[in-house]
Design a protein around this motif. Structure first.
Motif, short mmCIF file in Angstrom:
data_model
loop_
_atom_site.label_atom_id
_atom_site.label_comp_id
_atom_site.label_asym_id
_atom_site.label_seq_id
_atom_site.Cartn_x
_atom_site.Cartn_y
_atom_site.Cartn_z
N ASN A 185 45.10 1.40 -2.74
CA ASN A 185 45.21 0.96 -1.34
C ASN A 185 45.16 2.13 -0.35
OD1 ASN A 185 45.35 -1.82 -1.80
ND2 ASN A 185 47.53 -1.69 -2.29
N TYR A 186 45.28 3.36 -0.86
CA TYR A 186 45.24 4.55 0.01
C TYR A 186 43.86 5.20 -0.06
CZ TYR A 186 50.32 4.51 0.67
OH TYR A 186 51.61 4.17 1.02
N ALA A 187 43.45 5.79 1.06
CA ALA A 187 42.20 6.53 1.11
C ALA A 187 42.31 7.62 2.17
CB ALA A 187 41.03 5.60 1.43
N SER A 188 41.34 8.52 2.18
CA SER A 188 41.39 9.62 3.14
C SER A 188 39.98 10.13 3.42
CB SER A 188 42.26 10.76 2.62
OG SER A 188 41.66 11.37 1.49
N ASP A 189 39.84 10.82 4.56
CA ASP A 189 38.67 11.65 4.79
C ASP A 189 39.18 13.09 4.95
OD1 ASP A 189 39.68 11.83 7.39
OD2 ASP A 189 38.16 10.51 8.26
N SER A 190 38.43 13.97 5.58
CA SER A 190 38.84 15.37 5.68
C SER A 190 40.08 15.58 6.54
CB SER A 190 37.68 16.21 6.23
OG SER A 190 37.29 15.71 7.51
N ILE A 191 40.41 14.59 7.38
CA ILE A 191 41.54 14.74 8.30
C ILE A 191 42.55 13.61 8.18
CG2 ILE A 191 42.21 14.89 10.75
CD1 ILE A 191 39.42 16.01 11.32
N HIS A 192 42.08 12.37 8.03
CA HIS A 192 42.94 11.20 8.18
C HIS A 192 43.39 10.63 6.84
CE1 HIS A 192 40.05 11.28 11.64
NE2 HIS A 192 41.19 11.16 12.31
N ILE A 193 44.50 9.88 6.90
CA ILE A 193 45.01 9.13 5.76
C ILE A 193 45.05 7.65 6.16
CG2 ILE A 193 46.90 8.83 4.11
CD1 ILE A 193 45.80 11.59 3.93
#
Length: 241
Positions: A197-205
């Protein structure tokens, strides 16, 4: 004829053929049989099921794979018949998805607007054809009503699955069919197999389709039961405590 020692009622033994581990027939009747665990009752003792496949045309009936079968009139899954647009070209893709030359199917139901000739499975939650990408899901509150809906505005050619519930195209990232605010699709990824259920990009969660505002990517870590923390804050899901 017998299945695991159980007689198949009305079958002509001399004309009987076992088609695979589940289907068998003679010149008149078709049977679907299974040896299964009843997970709904948490029962660890296997049970046997022996059912005649009603309305099946024995002469043209044949098993395919993954407990699918078809005759000249319809297709079948686990012995249950269902209508298809083109039975000659019908083929199962896995336990949930199938297609013929006209349309794609999800849990035995046609996906509205889908094109069967270009229909393909990307994951357990995503499928696509030449024009559209679909998010497929089965409601745990109503398991009898699965759906596969078009993801609006998606770029089908660049669409890529990046986890169980997450995906991205050239302009946006998604949780199921929901675009994620401010996400960078080029660096977007799901957190891991045990935290889907969790994901991220280079900055955000993100948790599901919600941005965890202010979270510090470098120090962010998951705890248990929906809690997480970074160097400054403790969170419950997307809410700072």
């Amino acid at each position: 004829a017998y299945y695991r020692g159980i007689p198949l009622t009305g079958i002509n033994g001399a004309a009987f053929n076992a088609l695979d581990d589940h289907y068998g027939k003679d010149q008149s009747y078709v049977f679907y049989c299974d040896n299964y665990l009843d997970f709904n009752l948490f029962d660890t003792k296997r049970k046997d099921k022996v059912n005649r496949v009603l309305a099946a045309d024995a002469g043209s009936f044949r098993a395919i794979k993954d407990e699918y079968a078809k005759d000249k009139f319809r297709a079948y899954h686990k012995g249950v018949g269902f209508a298809v647009a083109d039975v000659d070209s019908f083929e199962p893709l896995d336990n949930m998805f199938a297609k013929d030359k006209k349309v794609g199917y999800y849990f035995l139901k046609p996906i509205s607007g889908s094109e069967g000739s270009s229909f393909e499975v990307l994951s357990t939650n995503y499928v696509k054809d030449r024009q559209n990408v679909y998010c497929a899901r089965k409601d745990t509150d109503d398991p009898s009503a699965p759906s596969a809906d078009v993801i609006k505005g998606v770029d089908s050619r660049s669409f890529t699955v990046v986890g169980m519930y997450h995906a991205a195209d050239k302009t946006r990232a998604y949780y199921q069919d929901k675009p994620l605010e401010a996400a960078d699709p080029a660096t977007f990824s799901e957190w891991g197999d045990s935290n889907v259920n969790y994901a991220s990009d280079s900055i955000h969660i993100y948790i599901e389709d919600r941005l965890i505002r202010g979270a510090d990517k470098a120090s962010f870590r998951l705890l248990t039961d929906g809690y997480a923390q970074d160097s400054q804050t403790v969170y419950y899901e997307d809410e700072p405590i």
